[in-house]
Scaffold this active site. Structure first.
Site, short mmCIF file in Angstrom:
data_model
loop_
_atom_site.label_atom_id
_atom_site.label_comp_id
_atom_site.label_asym_id
_atom_site.label_seq_id
_atom_site.Cartn_x
_atom_site.Cartn_y
_atom_site.Cartn_z
N THR A 47 -97.50 -83.06 -42.00
CA THR A 47 -96.28 -82.93 -41.20
C THR A 47 -96.25 -83.96 -40.10
OG1 THR A 47 -95.11 -81.48 -39.66
CG2 THR A 47 -97.43 -81.06 -39.90
N SER A 82 -98.45 -76.54 -32.37
CA SER A 82 -98.63 -75.14 -32.77
C SER A 82 -99.91 -75.06 -33.58
CB SER A 82 -97.45 -74.65 -33.63
OG SER A 82 -97.58 -75.16 -34.96
N TYR A 136 -100.12 -73.79 -36.53
CA TYR A 136 -99.76 -74.24 -37.89
C TYR A 136 -99.89 -75.76 -37.99
CZ TYR A 136 -96.60 -76.67 -40.94
OH TYR A 136 -96.09 -77.62 -41.79
N HIS A 137 -99.25 -76.49 -37.06
CA HIS A 137 -99.31 -77.95 -37.12
C HIS A 137 -100.75 -78.43 -36.99
CE1 HIS A 137 -94.93 -77.55 -36.07
NE2 HIS A 137 -94.82 -78.61 -36.84
N LYS A 185 -102.72 -78.64 -40.13
CA LYS A 185 -102.45 -79.85 -40.92
C LYS A 185 -103.26 -81.03 -40.39
CE LYS A 185 -98.78 -78.35 -43.51
NZ LYS A 185 -98.26 -78.70 -44.81
N1 USQ Z 1 -85.36 -75.43 -32.18
C1 USQ Z 1 -84.25 -75.13 -31.41
N2 USQ Z 1 -83.54 -74.02 -31.72
C2 USQ Z 1 -83.86 -73.20 -32.75
C3 USQ Z 1 -84.97 -73.51 -33.54
C4 USQ Z 1 -85.71 -74.63 -33.23
O1 USQ Z 1 -83.93 -75.85 -30.45
O2 USQ Z 1 -83.16 -72.20 -32.96
C5 USQ Z 1 -86.17 -76.64 -31.88
C6 USQ Z 1 -87.66 -76.39 -31.76
O3 USQ Z 1 -88.01 -75.96 -30.47
C7 USQ Z 1 -88.21 -77.77 -32.12
C8 USQ Z 1 -87.20 -78.32 -33.11
O4 USQ Z 1 -86.02 -77.53 -32.97
O5 USQ Z 1 -88.21 -78.61 -31.00
C9 USQ Z 1 -87.67 -78.24 -34.55
O6 USQ Z 1 -88.02 -76.91 -34.84
P1 USQ Z 1 -87.95 -76.33 -36.32
O7 USQ Z 1 -88.15 -74.84 -36.24
O8 USQ Z 1 -86.73 -76.83 -37.00
O9 USQ Z 1 -89.18 -77.06 -37.02
P2 USQ Z 1 -90.76 -76.88 -36.83
O10 USQ Z 1 -91.13 -75.61 -36.18
O11 USQ Z 1 -91.27 -78.14 -36.21
O12 USQ Z 1 -91.26 -76.79 -38.31
C10 USQ Z 1 -90.55 -77.28 -39.45
C11 USQ Z 1 -91.15 -76.62 -40.68
C12 USQ Z 1 -92.61 -77.04 -40.79
C13 USQ Z 1 -92.69 -78.56 -40.85
C14 USQ Z 1 -92.02 -79.15 -39.62
C15 USQ Z 1 -91.95 -80.66 -39.65
O13 USQ Z 1 -91.03 -75.21 -40.57
O14 USQ Z 1 -93.18 -76.44 -41.95
O15 USQ Z 1 -94.03 -78.99 -40.90
O16 USQ Z 1 -90.66 -78.69 -39.53
S1 USQ Z 1 -92.08 -81.35 -38.02
O17 USQ Z 1 -91.08 -80.72 -37.15
O18 USQ Z 1 -91.89 -82.78 -38.11
O19 USQ Z 1 -93.41 -81.03 -37.54
#
Ligand code: USQ
Length: 383
Positions: free
Chosen positions: A144, A179, A181-182, A185
């Protein structure tokens, strides 16, 4: 090629299985329904009901005459995975079999331990199963972009050349995940690097950003073949959540300032990237790391786009900043490299207004099934 997919029931696993079967590969998938079970335990069920893996494979076969072999089993159990690898003798393994939710991994000890044990065991077991039964097999592992965090310098593709006190060397790019989870990875990558450099495995580690979309060549043939679509705070990504909130008439939940930038990609591009990685495998003894996303934008920009397109469709979309349940930078530098997959031939599908409109139209069909209790964040990073 003989392809084994670990985590074949998942949001990426199932579309990958169908896409590779349609391209003529022999596809074998294994999954233990971990995500389905956690979703049920945490009241985070998907919006669109998805048949179980055996049924999905049967529906796909009845439409296409193509076979996807299914095994329900736990790859975190070495005997299970070792037997499967010995039987399938894959030329490529695509490893998606991890607990993918950052919020779930931050709920408490039990959830953190489950994430840690599942994710690390799956990777560790796969390394050993390949060394024992298929040492030439190419492992395509889903990492990720979150492994890097949001550093105040440019993010390179996996590696960094460092000059220190007049001497030079190349190291894994520094990681600082947000996190548990991250972080699993990050640990996977370190584990892979040890076994690659010591035992000559061939591995591609894909640093993927958040993926969006439901539409693929195969899933468009029958609604029952659609990938999982979660909109809760545990499995739902910001994209899915905003789409559902727009349709449900709930203000879009921007966490904090909304300046959090991530590298996004369309589900169709994940399928392309995995296929491109398969077609040009890593060499023996190579850990190839590719940053897998096509465009970067902030949470605010995402909210603006869902609001604009939603309003064009006649929805009355509001946006509201709420207290951030996570610990993360809300306003930061973000400039990650991502030329590797483009050089391999990736043709990006961007998040245009048309793409957002199609996703909203899909959600509107299931409007009556939206459960408002799943929308507000229930998990907080303890600060
Ligand atoms: N966020 C909001 N509002 C929401 C949900 C999330 O502002 O209602 C924000 C979060 O705080 C974060 C961003 O949006 O800053 C991304 O959050 P996300 O829930 O869309 O993504 P994340 O938790 O990072 O995880 C998702 C997948 C995970 C993958 C990752 C890629 O669930 O499996 O590894 O995206 S990355 O984000 O590049 O790490």
């Amino acid at each position: 090629m003989r392809v084994l997919i670990l985590g074949g029931d998942g949001y990426l696993g199932w579309p990958t299985a169908m896409s590779l079967a349609a391209k003529g590969h022999d596809v074998y998938v294994i999954d233990n329904y971990l995500r389905r079970n956690i979703a049920q335990q945490t009241s985070s069920e998907a919006l669109i009901p998805t048949p179980n893996l055996n049924d999905r494979a049967e529906i796909f076969s009845s439409l296409t005459n193509l076979n996807i072999e299914v095994e329900i089993g736990d790859v975190a159990d070495y005997r299970v995975l070792s037997n499967t690898v010995a039987k399938v003798k894959p030329e490529v393994v695509i490893h998606y079999a991890e607990q993918p939710s950052a919020p779930y991994s931050m709920m408490g000890f039990a959830e953190a331990a489950q994430t840690f044990n599942n994710n690390l065991s799956a990777t560790f077991n796969l390394i050993w199963a390949l060394m024992e039964h298929a040492p030439d097999c190419h492992m395509v592992k889903l990492g990720t972009m979150g492994e890097y965090g949001t550093p105040n310098i440019d993010i390179e593709e996996g590696w960094l050349d460092i000059e220190h006190k007049g001497r030079k060397d190349k190291f894994l790019y520094p990681r600082a995940a947000g996190s548990l989870y991250h972080t699993t990875k990050v640990l996977d990558t370190d584990l892979l690097w040890f076994y690659v450099r010591t035992y000559g495995l061939r591995v591609t580690d894909l640093m993927q950003g958040p993926v969006y979309g439901l539409s693929t060549e195969e899933s468009d043939q029958d609604e029952r073949l659609l990938p999982n679509f979660h909109y809760d705070d545990i499995f739902g990504t910001a994209v899915n959540r905003f789409l559902v909130q727009a349709v449900a008439g709930v203000p879009l939940t921007v966490y904090g300032k909304g300046g959090q930038v991530r590298g996004y990609l369309n589900l169709r591009d994940t399928l392309q990237c995995v296929e491109l990685a398969m077609e040009t495998p890593a060499a023996k003894g190579e850990l190839r790391i590719l940053n897998q996303f096509t465009e970067t934008f902030s949470v605010n920009k995402l909210a603006d786009s869902v609001q604009r397109v939603g309003n064009q469709l006649g929805l009355n979309v509001q946006v509201q900043s709420i207290d951030n349940p996570r610990k993360e930078l809300e306003d930061h530098y973000y400039n990650p490299a991502h030329s590797g997959l483009m050089e391999l031939g990736l043709k990006p599908h961007y998040m245009t207004d048309d793409v957002v409109a199609k996703m909203l139209e899909q959600v509107i069909k299931y409007k009556d099934q939206i459960d408002p209790r799943k929308i507000m964040p229930r998990v907080r990073w303890k600060q």
